[in-house]
Scaffold this motif. Structure first.
Motif, PDB file in Angstrom:
ATOM      1  N   ILE A   1       0.877  -1.222   0.093  1.00 14.59           N
ATOM      2  CA  ILE A   1      -0.023   0.001   0.039  1.00 14.59           C
ATOM      3  C   ILE A   1       1.067   1.306  -0.086  1.00 14.59           C
ATOM      4  O   ILE A   1       1.699   1.656   0.978  1.00 14.59           O
ATOM      5  CB  ILE A   1      -0.950   0.084   1.236  1.00 14.59           C
ATOM      6  CG1 ILE A   1      -1.766  -1.379   1.288  1.00 14.59           C
ATOM      7  CG2 ILE A   1      -1.697   1.361   1.162  1.00 14.59           C
ATOM      8  CD1 ILE A   1      -2.498  -1.475   2.683  1.00 14.59           C
ATOM      9  N   PRO A   2       0.887   2.082  -1.114  1.00 13.54           N
ATOM     10  CA  PRO A   2       1.613   3.001  -1.172  1.00 13.54           C
ATOM     11  C   PRO A   2       1.415   4.095   0.026  1.00 13.54           C
ATOM     12  O   PRO A   2       0.320   4.532   0.146  1.00 13.54           O
ATOM     13  CB  PRO A   2       1.491   3.936  -2.384  1.00 13.54           C
ATOM     14  CG  PRO A   2       0.824   2.576  -3.507  1.00 13.54           C
ATOM     15  CD  PRO A   2       0.122   1.695  -2.375  1.00 13.54           C
ATOM     16  N   GLY A   3       2.565   4.531   0.727  1.00 18.58           N
ATOM     17  CA  GLY A   3       2.478   5.546   1.924  1.00 18.58           C
ATOM     18  C   GLY A   3       1.739   5.034   2.982  1.00 18.58           C
ATOM     19  O   GLY A   3       1.614   5.844   4.070  1.00 18.58           O
ATOM     20  N   PHE A   4       1.645   3.846   3.030  1.00 17.28           N
ATOM     21  CA  PHE A   4       0.891   3.121   4.466  1.00 17.28           C
ATOM     22  C   PHE A   4       1.447   3.651   5.579  1.00 17.28           C
ATOM     23  O   PHE A   4       0.864   3.968   6.487  1.00 17.28           O
ATOM     24  CB  PHE A   4       0.739   1.635   4.083  1.00 17.28           C
ATOM     25  CG  PHE A   4       0.177   1.015   5.654  1.00 17.28           C
ATOM     26  CD1 PHE A   4      -1.152   1.108   5.883  1.00 17.28           C
ATOM     27  CD2 PHE A   4       1.189   0.571   6.407  1.00 17.28           C
ATOM     28  CE1 PHE A   4      -1.578   0.576   6.918  1.00 17.28           C
ATOM     29  CE2 PHE A   4       0.664  -0.125   7.755  1.00 17.28           C
ATOM     30  CZ  PHE A   4      -0.812   0.101   7.912  1.00 17.28           C
TER      31      PHE A   4
ATOM     32  N   LYS B   1       3.024   6.127   6.377  1.00 18.84           N
ATOM     33  CA  LYS B   1       2.685   7.609   6.566  1.00 18.84           C
ATOM     34  C   LYS B   1       1.420   7.934   7.205  1.00 18.84           C
ATOM     35  O   LYS B   1       1.082   8.550   8.028  1.00 18.84           O
ATOM     36  CB  LYS B   1       3.079   8.603   5.612  1.00 18.84           C
ATOM     37  CG  LYS B   1       3.059   9.995   5.670  1.00 18.84           C
ATOM     38  CD  LYS B   1       4.198  10.384   6.710  1.00 18.84           C
ATOM     39  CE  LYS B   1       3.818  11.655   7.118  1.00 18.84           C
ATOM     40  NZ  LYS B   1       3.818  12.910   6.215  1.00 18.84           N
ATOM     41  N   VAL B   2       0.386   6.979   6.350  1.00 22.86           N
ATOM     42  CA  VAL B   2      -1.029   7.157   6.689  1.00 22.86           C
ATOM     43  C   VAL B   2      -1.255   6.794   8.052  1.00 22.86           C
ATOM     44  O   VAL B   2      -1.938   7.324   8.937  1.00 22.86           O
ATOM     45  CB  VAL B   2      -1.837   6.290   5.807  1.00 22.86           C
ATOM     46  CG1 VAL B   2      -3.195   6.438   6.143  1.00 22.86           C
ATOM     47  CG2 VAL B   2      -1.723   6.734   4.265  1.00 22.86           C
ATOM     48  N   LYS B   3      -0.523   5.746   8.613  1.00 27.80           N
ATOM     49  CA  LYS B   3      -0.900   5.051   9.894  1.00 27.80           C
ATOM     50  C   LYS B   3      -0.082   6.024  10.819  1.00 27.80           C
ATOM     51  O   LYS B   3      -1.196   6.565  11.810  1.00 27.80           O
ATOM     52  CB  LYS B   3      -0.170   3.846  10.029  1.00 27.80           C
ATOM     53  CG  LYS B   3      -0.142   3.078  11.462  1.00 27.80           C
ATOM     54  CD  LYS B   3       0.081   1.726  11.482  1.00 27.80           C
ATOM     55  CE  LYS B   3       0.103   1.420  12.879  1.00 27.80           C
ATOM     56  NZ  LYS B   3       0.079  -0.152  12.885  1.00 27.80           N
ATOM     57  N   GLN B   4       0.763   6.547  10.606  1.00 29.39           N
ATOM     58  CA  GLN B   4       1.530   7.858  11.682  1.00 29.39           C
ATOM     59  C   GLN B   4       0.595   8.849  11.772  1.00 29.39           C
ATOM     60  O   GLN B   4       0.137   9.233  12.909  1.00 29.39           O
ATOM     61  CB  GLN B   4       2.826   8.013  11.091  1.00 29.39           C
ATOM     62  CG  GLN B   4       3.737   8.703  12.158  1.00 29.39           C
ATOM     63  CD  GLN B   4       4.762   9.376  11.231  1.00 29.39           C
ATOM     64  OE1 GLN B   4       4.629   9.777  10.119  1.00 29.39           O
ATOM     65  NE2 GLN B   4       6.031   9.166  11.833  1.00 29.39           N
ATOM     66  N   THR B   5       0.094   9.277  10.736  1.00 27.63           N
ATOM     67  CA  THR B   5      -0.749  10.544  10.628  1.00 27.63           C
ATOM     68  C   THR B   5      -2.006  10.214  11.312  1.00 27.63           C
ATOM     69  O   THR B   5      -2.719  11.146  12.071  1.00 27.63           O
ATOM     70  CB  THR B   5      -1.220  10.865   9.090  1.00 27.63           C
ATOM     71  OG1 THR B   5       0.034  11.005   8.302  1.00 27.63           O
ATOM     72  CG2 THR B   5      -1.990  12.176   8.896  1.00 27.63           C
ATOM     73  N   ALA B   6      -2.685   9.103  11.137  1.00 31.05           N
ATOM     74  CA  ALA B   6      -3.811   8.840  12.164  1.00 31.05           C
ATOM     75  C   ALA B   6      -3.752   8.651  13.299  1.00 31.05           C
ATOM     76  O   ALA B   6      -4.476   9.182  14.126  1.00 31.05           O
ATOM     77  CB  ALA B   6      -4.595   7.259  11.427  1.00 31.05           C
ATOM     78  N   LEU B   7      -2.633   8.040  13.757  1.00 29.49           N
ATOM     79  CA  LEU B   7      -2.382   7.971  15.281  1.00 29.49           C
ATOM     80  C   LEU B   7      -2.211   9.361  15.956  1.00 29.49           C
ATOM     81  O   LEU B   7      -2.503   9.777  16.822  1.00 29.49           O
ATOM     82  CB  LEU B   7      -1.169   7.068  15.529  1.00 29.49           C
ATOM     83  CG  LEU B   7      -1.647   5.586  15.272  1.00 29.49           C
ATOM     84  CD1 LEU B   7      -0.199   4.856  15.262  1.00 29.49           C
ATOM     85  CD2 LEU B   7      -2.725   4.986  15.898  1.00 29.49           C
ATOM     86  N   HIS B   8      -1.275  10.184  15.061  1.00 27.97           N
ATOM     87  CA  HIS B   8      -1.206  11.472  15.382  1.00 27.97           C
ATOM     88  C   HIS B   8      -2.225  12.588  15.615  1.00 27.97           C
ATOM     89  O   HIS B   8      -2.524  13.281  16.408  1.00 27.97           O
ATOM     90  CB  HIS B   8      -0.012  12.347  14.715  1.00 27.97           C
ATOM     91  CG  HIS B   8       1.392  11.967  14.831  1.00 27.97           C
ATOM     92  ND1 HIS B   8       2.312  12.190  14.041  1.00 27.97           N
ATOM     93  CD2 HIS B   8       1.669  11.250  15.896  1.00 27.97           C
ATOM     94  CE1 HIS B   8       3.633  11.470  14.538  1.00 27.97           C
ATOM     95  NE2 HIS B   8       3.208  11.077  15.711  1.00 27.97           N
ATOM     96  N   SER B   9      -3.229  12.151  14.827  1.00 27.56           N
ATOM     97  CA  SER B   9      -4.660  12.671  14.956  1.00 27.56           C
ATOM     98  C   SER B   9      -5.653  12.444  15.657  1.00 27.56           C
ATOM     99  O   SER B   9      -6.680  12.718  15.855  1.00 27.56           O
ATOM    100  CB  SER B   9      -5.302  12.536  13.402  1.00 27.56           C
ATOM    101  OG  SER B   9      -4.492  13.067  12.387  1.00 27.56           O
ATOM    102  N   GLY B  10      -5.192  11.210  16.363  1.00 25.40           N
ATOM    103  CA  GLY B  10      -5.965  10.826  17.601  1.00 25.40           C
ATOM    104  C   GLY B  10      -6.711   9.558  17.351  1.00 25.40           C
ATOM    105  O   GLY B  10      -7.665   9.360  18.370  1.00 25.40           O
ATOM    106  N   ALA B  11      -6.312   8.736  16.423  1.00 22.10           N
ATOM    107  CA  ALA B  11      -7.016   7.382  16.302  1.00 22.10           C
ATOM    108  C   ALA B  11      -6.533   6.386  17.407  1.00 22.10           C
ATOM    109  O   ALA B  11      -5.450   6.693  18.030  1.00 22.10           O
ATOM    110  CB  ALA B  11      -6.697   6.904  15.005  1.00 22.10           C
TER     111      ALA B  11
END
Ligand code: HSE
Length: 313
Positions: free
Chosen positions: A241-244, A246-256
């Motif tokens: 998955i391209p960018g996976f 980064k996507v996961k890190q962003t989600a966790l930083h956003s409060g997931a």
């Protein structure tokens, strides 16, 4: 309802695996999903009348389409009292990791049972949908079909014999699922997995899965957050998955609470404490996919606790 001649049923998309529960845990979304319309015919066969919304990609051969396969296996089990004409209305992306084949087979078998006067319980319909899953991707896993059929979180304790357990859904739990516009076939995503696990990885995985189940029972969001980890499938599949990362890190930083691959991917899901949080997390994940040049769709949803529903047409 055995006397009605046709019925239209919606069945939901699902998130399988839920990080630590590879092949044994899944939950249902409120949206998207698929609608299947069945009409009785006197000939004892199952035909595909139409498949809409799939850009011609799904098989029209009734032996290969998951909706007709599940309906036929069900009719065979109850003695084929009549035949069926099947219309599939695809309202969700295919090869997306959102359980598209499962939504169609669940809607079809639920509808066939209704048209037959409900001789089987909803739980008894599960094996027919698993047989359809095997036709779709070569594996009869139940972690999409079971939650699509029963709603909520469902654990598959055992495949032989089949033993499924419905789990509680903590109030307020919301999910942001982002579908990047790329396809991964479940068959391919299964082939790349290691066939053997290191004992230390197995220990981490079953610790997390057991804690995840405890978190659902206790409504403990902190424990749920700590438990949403996958050391079995995600390390390999994330590479598809391209960018996976980064996507996961962003989600966790956003409060997931946690973020992982939905089923075999490429969709990525985040569980969140509220719909408001899920909105922010979904937006952030979408931006992270855009940074690697991938367009995506965001689905915001609570956990679907009802499974399939009959649509009045
Ligand atoms: N548990 C299955 C897998 C789900 O991860 O291969 C496929 O949607």
């Amino acid at each position: 309802m055995a006397d009605r001649d046709s019925v239209s049923v919606f069945a939901p998309a699902t998130v399988a695996n839920v990080a630590s529960g590879f092949d044994v845990l899944g939950f249902a979304l409120e949206r998207p999903g698929d609608t299947v319309v069945l009409r009785k015919i006197p000939q004892k066969r199952v035909e595909i009348l139409a498949v809409e919304g799939d850009n011609g990609q799904l098989p029209r051969d009734p032996d290969r389409n998951t909706a007709s396969v599940a309906a036929r296996r069900f009719l065979e089990a109850i003695g084929f009292p009549f035949g069926l004409e099947v219309t599939v209305r695809k309202q969700m992306p295919m090869s997306s990791g959102l359980g598209s084949s499962a939504a169609s087979s669940v809607a079809a078998v639920y509808a066939a049972n209704v048209l037959s006067g409900s001789p089987l319980t909803v739980r008894q319909l599960l094996p027919f949908t698993m047989q359809a899953e095997e036709v779709a991707c070569g594996s009869a896993h139940a972690d999409n079909v079971a939650p699509a059929l029963l709603g909520g979180f469902v654990l598959i304790r055992s495949y032989e014999p089949l033993d499924v357990v419905q789990l509680p859904v903590p109030g307020g739990l919301a999910v942001a699922t982002v579908h990047p516009h790329t396809e991964i076939k479940t068959e391919d995503a299964r082939r790349i997995l290691k066939k053997e696990l290191r004992l230390s990885d197995a220990v981490r995985q079953w610790g997390n899965l057991a804690a995840l189940v405890a978190a659902l029972f206790q409504g403990d969001m902190d424990l749920l957050s700590r438990s949403l980890q996958d050391v079995v499938a995600e390390p390999r599949r994330g590479l598809l998955i391209p960018g996976f990362a980064k996507v996961k890190q962003t989600a966790l930083h956003s409060g997931a609470l946690g973020c992982s691959i939905s089923g075999s991917g490429p969709s990525v899901f985040s569980l969140c404490v509220s719909m408001q949080k899920a909105k922010a997390v979904g937006r952030a994940m979408q931006s992270a996919f855009a940074e690697v040049g991938l367009d995506s769709d965001v689905y915001l949803s609570g956990i679907n606790q009802s499974g399939p529903v009959i649509l009045e047409e």
